[in-house]
Design a protein around this motif. Structure first.
Motif, mmCIF file in Angstrom:
data_model
loop_
_atom_site.group_PDB
_atom_site.id
_atom_site.type_symbol
_atom_site.label_atom_id
_atom_site.label_comp_id
_atom_site.label_asym_id
_atom_site.label_seq_id
_atom_site.Cartn_x
_atom_site.Cartn_y
_atom_site.Cartn_z
ATOM 1 N N LYS A 298 0.836 -1.206 0.000
ATOM 2 C CA LYS A 298 0.000 0.000 0.000
ATOM 3 C C LYS A 298 0.864 1.246 0.000
ATOM 4 O O LYS A 298 0.584 2.219 -0.712
ATOM 5 C CB LYS A 298 -0.918 -0.006 1.222
ATOM 6 N N ILE A 299 1.924 1.222 0.807
ATOM 7 C CA ILE A 299 2.841 2.368 0.858
ATOM 8 C C ILE A 299 3.526 2.558 -0.490
ATOM 9 O O ILE A 299 3.644 3.678 -1.004
ATOM 10 C CB ILE A 299 3.881 2.169 1.977
ATOM 11 N N LYS A 300 3.957 1.447 -1.103
ATOM 12 C CA LYS A 300 4.584 1.521 -2.433
ATOM 13 C C LYS A 300 3.608 2.071 -3.456
ATOM 14 O O LYS A 300 3.977 2.880 -4.317
ATOM 15 C CB LYS A 300 5.062 0.138 -2.858
ATOM 16 N N GLU A 301 2.339 1.640 -3.349
ATOM 17 C CA GLU A 301 1.329 2.104 -4.295
ATOM 18 C C GLU A 301 1.092 3.601 -4.164
ATOM 19 O O GLU A 301 0.995 4.325 -5.157
ATOM 20 C CB GLU A 301 0.029 1.335 -4.053
ATOM 21 N N VAL A 302 1.002 4.067 -2.888
ATOM 22 C CA VAL A 302 0.818 5.508 -2.652
ATOM 23 C C VAL A 302 2.020 6.278 -3.186
ATOM 24 O O VAL A 302 1.880 7.335 -3.819
ATOM 25 C CB VAL A 302 0.616 5.786 -1.150
ATOM 26 N N GLN B 269 4.069 5.334 -5.607
ATOM 27 C CA GLN B 269 4.021 5.308 -7.063
ATOM 28 C C GLN B 269 3.009 6.305 -7.616
ATOM 29 O O GLN B 269 3.266 6.986 -8.601
ATOM 30 C CB GLN B 269 3.687 3.895 -7.551
ATOM 31 N N LYS B 270 1.839 6.361 -6.959
ATOM 32 C CA LYS B 270 0.796 7.272 -7.439
ATOM 33 C C LYS B 270 1.245 8.726 -7.386
ATOM 34 O O LYS B 270 0.790 9.552 -8.181
ATOM 35 C CB LYS B 270 -0.475 7.095 -6.611
ATOM 36 N N ASN B 271 2.113 9.060 -6.445
ATOM 37 C CA ASN B 271 2.518 10.454 -6.262
ATOM 38 C C ASN B 271 3.882 10.777 -6.863
ATOM 39 O O ASN B 271 4.426 11.848 -6.600
ATOM 40 C CB ASN B 271 2.508 10.804 -4.771
ATOM 41 N N LEU B 272 4.409 9.840 -7.662
ATOM 42 C CA LEU B 272 5.643 10.168 -8.377
ATOM 43 C C LEU B 272 5.375 11.332 -9.339
ATOM 44 O O LEU B 272 4.292 11.428 -9.914
ATOM 45 C CB LEU B 272 6.129 8.960 -9.174
ATOM 46 N N PRO B 273 6.336 12.208 -9.536
ATOM 47 C CA PRO B 273 6.102 13.370 -10.405
ATOM 48 C C PRO B 273 6.114 12.999 -11.881
ATOM 49 O O PRO B 273 6.817 12.089 -12.305
ATOM 50 C CB PRO B 273 7.281 14.296 -10.066
ATOM 51 N N THR C 188 0.800 14.267 -11.142
ATOM 52 C CA THR C 188 1.262 13.055 -10.469
ATOM 53 C C THR C 188 1.094 11.859 -11.393
ATOM 54 O O THR C 188 0.353 11.917 -12.370
ATOM 55 C CB THR C 188 0.465 12.804 -9.181
ATOM 56 N N ARG C 189 1.776 10.755 -11.045
ATOM 57 C CA ARG C 189 1.675 9.538 -11.853
ATOM 58 C C ARG C 189 0.231 9.042 -11.884
ATOM 59 O O ARG C 189 -0.244 8.551 -12.910
ATOM 60 C CB ARG C 189 2.597 8.456 -11.276
ATOM 61 N N GLU C 190 -0.479 9.179 -10.760
ATOM 62 C CA GLU C 190 -1.862 8.706 -10.708
ATOM 63 C C GLU C 190 -2.720 9.431 -11.743
ATOM 64 O O GLU C 190 -3.512 8.812 -12.470
ATOM 65 C CB GLU C 190 -2.436 8.925 -9.303
#
Length: 817
Positions: A175-179, A181-185, A242-244
């Motif tokens: 979950k932490i990795k997913e969050v 990843q979602k917030n990568l620029p 963001t990546r998301e």
């Protein structure tokens, strides 16, 4: 027995000593009685020594035994605790353990924790029936995998040597990795293609209105994804997301492209938009460089598209629904001609080559570049060579090449094979590559690493496998590479001497690439054709070169007779026979396209034992480039191809048909309600009519629902609710406007002796001061200043609460103490 050895050894030594002493004394001159007494003393002393030594040895052995007994006692206690810990690991700690029989792939033993995870599988149950992902891990060459079981994720480690599976709960970590990843620029560079050229003839007010509409549409689109948009220059912008949100943009396939096209159609302009986006887990500086490469790739491919570069993923392409816009500016040709002249002049040796299976466009371009180098030779004695391997020439080129050598025998000394070139080329030699940018199809890929000076001139769309060059001139709106070269010739400082026969070869290349002025032709194409005619190009001779011999004609007719008409307008020909002549495949497709009612034609054959090739041709209604790119190839809107390895003809044909169905299938019309924006179809909550197949595709992809009584009623209620929310929101904005309108705030800042500010007044300062003085929070992004604040005084500001609701207030800038 071993413990008695020291004692026996001592005893033997003492006995030996006594015996020796006895015989020594026997031959002495001492009296018998005295000798007997002395021997007795020696014997008694020996016995005493033996007893003492024996006791010492026995004492040491006893101590050793005691130590061993103590260690055994400690080990027995430790063993108990170790057994207890092992039992706890197996039965209580949150580590799943499963023993597998790798022969029959059944569970032989499972600990309680793993049993809970997998809902209590029975012993001897097939692991495949318990969990397919665990089964795939066992069968694969991998030893680790992340497996989702119910709502949790587990890291599974398979020890093949022990046939044991370990399961570790990593749900929170994932979950932490997913969050994260979602917030990568993600950094995007955006350009408006052909904007300035399109509006240059309009008056200033109309130009301003059109540009505002383009920017407004782009701004609204960015706002829906919570992005930050910054205009760098008139037609170039920076976007941060963001990546998301980038993933969401990719799901809608960047529908902003279609929005910009519709605006352009309304004004009858050829303006499109291009984006280059990069998202990597690296510094912003490096991401920006990748975004710059992506936007350059999008523009080299003709614009009207988005190129996305995501870490550990293949380059993604979106858009390119229209052919590249033709740019009529001669400035670009003049600047590029000057650059190429300087590169040639600064080199001692120049090598010129095209692509494998060299066609007339590539060969004609090579001749044009060679003659341009000749015109710059002068006194510098420039070494100039054409790289030609006869076996790599297209069948239509080979006889023309031989005729050229007959007419110009002096040219032979300037022609080198690939093998000869590898021995001659140096790091500072100039290598000019024409009519391709691909490392895979260039005539001599082995020489690319032998020089650091590479120039590329091409008219095809660029792919991610493009040749790295010090200079490239790629114009995808051009009909052919010949078109680009002849335009450059016009701007060379010295006259380029092209013979009539050479101009005929170049004219033939122009005809081939445009299919006799059918595809990608523009005013500049006919200008080049006119120039070549002036140079003596013989159209009748060219026509004779392009005629098919009787065997090829019969083979084309044979292939055409096997045609399958798919969906009433797509012609598909497939054959398991090997055709290593790619131009033949193109000729078959072009022949099929001559049939009335056929909008696109595809010829599918084997190119060799492991490679299947597709040649695609179409009219404007069908974009074959998009279809071929999805199969790993590329090309132009109306002319494209691909090569696929290690797959059979039947599979490739079915893949192609599936792609065509998704893009163009028609049939029973159904009404659906869109659950999200779908590019080219409609906006969210819009009711549209589509073909049944495409409708099912949207429904299965959860992008739409069938428009029935239930869904229509739900939509109506949702729209009413949304309308009420919008009214409530507008009422709130009107209230906020009344709280802002006409107010005044005072902002203090340091000023210099000349009255100018040392610092700057930011919208954040203004928003903070307004909240402090009036208790109203304003979003700093919505504050617009009427003019730059560069000194003390009173300035006006506007707050854009909605598109139509705006509030104004004043800012009193004073000098601070």
């Amino acid at each position: 027995m071993k413990k008695f050895i020291p004692s026996l050894t001592v005893l033997i030594l003492l006995v030996g000593l006594c015996v020796g002493a006895y015989f020594d004394l026997k031959y002495d001159y001492l009296e018998e009685a005295y000798r007997a007494s002395l021997f007795g003393v020696i014997l008694i002393t020996s016995i005493i020594l033996f007893i003492m030594i024996n006791r010492m040895i026995n004492h040491k052995n006893k101590e050793k035994i005691k130590n061993l007994e103590a260690r055994l006692d400690i080990w027995s206690k430790i063993s108990y605790h170790v057994n207890q810990v092992g039992e706890e690991v197996f039965n209580e700690l949150p580590v799943g353990i499963i023993l597998i029989d790798d022969r029959i792939e059944e569970i032989q033993w499972i600990n309680p924790y793993a049993s809970i995870i997998l809902d209590g599988p029975e012993l001897n149950e097939k692991i495949q029936n318990v969990n397919t992902e665990l089964y795939e891990l066992i069968k694969s060459k991998n030893s680790k995998a992340i497996v989702k079981i119910k709502d949790s994720k587990y890291e599974c480690i398979y020890k093949k040597q022990f046939n044991v599976l370990y399961l570790f709960d990593v749900t929170e970590q994932e979950k932490i990795k997913e969050v994260y990843q979602k917030n990568l620029p993600a950094v995007a560079l955006i350009t408006f293609d052909n904007l300035e050229e399109s509006v240059v003839g309009l008056d200033i007010s109309e130009q301003s209105q059109i540009k505002s509409e383009y920017l407004g549409a782009l701004s609204d689109w960015v706002e829906s994804y919570s992005g930050y948009l910054k205009q760098l220059v008139d037609d170039r912008l920076l976007l941060l997301i963001t990546r998301e949100n980038l993933d969401k943009m990719m799901e809608t396939k960047f529908d902003i492209l279609e929005t910009i096209r519709k605006i352009s159609m309304g004004y009858q302009l050829k303006v499109t938009i291009s984006m280059g986006i990069a998202s990597w887990d690296i510094s912003y500086e490096e991401i920006a460089s990748y975004a710059q490469n992506a936007i350059e790739l999008a523009q080299k491919r003709g614009g009207d598209q988005v190129v996305v570069n995501i870490e550990n993923e293949k380059i993604h392409y979106f858009g390119a629904k229209t052919d590249a816009s033709t740019k009529n500016s001669k400035v670009s040709a003049r600047v590029n001609a000057q650059t190429i002249q300087e590169l040639i002049k600064s080199s001692n040796t120049i090598f010129i080559m095209g692509h494998n299976q060299t066609d007339l466009d590539a060969f004609g371009s090579m001749l044009a570049m060679f003659k341009m180098a000749v015109s710059l030779d002068g006194e510098s004695k420039l070494n100039k060579y054409l790289i030609v391997d006869e076996e790599k020439l297209d069948q239509t080129v080979h006889p023309v090449y031989l005729e050229l050598l007959e007419k110009e025998p002096d040219l032979k000394k300037n022609i080198k094979t690939t093998e000869e070139t590898t021995k001659m080329i140096k790091k500072d030699s100039l290598l000019v590559i024409l009519d391709t940018q691909s490392k895979e199809i260039v005539n001599s890929p082995e020489i690319l690493e032998l020089t650091e000076k590479i120039v590329v001139i091409d008219h095809h769309r660029t792919s991610e496998k493009a040749i790295e060059s010090m200079f490239s001139y790629v114009e995808t709106s051009a009909s052919s590479t010949i078109e680009l070269l002849i335009e450059l010739v016009n701007f060379f400082q010295d006259e380029v001497d092209i013979t009539p026969f050479e101009s005929s070869i170049m004219y033939a290349g122009l005809l081939v690439d445009t299919n006799t002025f059918t595809y990608r032709t523009s005013a500049r194409t006919f200008e080049v054709a006119s120039k070549l005619k002036e140079l003596g190009a013989d159209a009748i001779e060219v026509k004779s070169w392009l005629r098919h011999d009787i065997l090829r004609t019969l083979e084309i007719n044979k292939m055409t007779s096997q045609m399958e008409v798919f969906m009433d307008k797509f012609a598909i020909v497939s054959s398991d026979q090997i055709y290593d002549d790619r131009s033949f495949l193109a000729q078959v497709s072009e022949s099929l396209l001559n049939i009335k009612g056929i909008d696109a034609a595809f010829t599918i054959t084997k190119l060799d034992d492991i490679t299947v090739g597709i040649s695609a041709r179409s009219y404007n209604q069908v974009n074959v480039q998009i279809l071929m790119e999805q199969l790993g190839g590329g090309g132009h809107l109306n002319s494209a191809a691909t090569q696929i390895k290690n797959v059979d003809i039947k599979t490739v044909t079915e893949q192609l048909k599936q792609l065509i169905r998704l893009e163009y299938e028609e049939g029973e019309i159904v009404r659906v309600i869109l659950l999200e924006d779908v590019k080219g179809k409609g906006k969210k909550d819009e009711i549209i009519e589509v073909a049944n197949g495409y409708g099912q595709f949207l429904v299965n992809g959860k992008k739409a629902v069938i428009a029935n009584d239930v869904s229509l009623d739900a939509l109506k209620k949702a729209q009413e609710l949304a309308k009420q929310k919008e009214l409530d929101y507008l009422e709130l904005m009107q209230k906020i406007k009344s709280e802002i309108e006409g107010k005044k705030v005072t902002v203090g800042i340091q000023i210099g002796p000349d009255g100018r500010l040392y610092g700057t007044v930011t919208t954040k300062q203004i928003a903070d001061e307004f909240e402090k003085e009036h208790g109203v929070t304003i979003d700093k992004k919505k504050i617009e200043l009427s003019s730059e604040i560069n000194s003390v005084g009173i300035y006006s500001a506007t707050v854009s609460l909605t598109k139509d609701i705006k509030a104004q207030f004043e800012i009193n800038v004073v000098g601070a103490n």
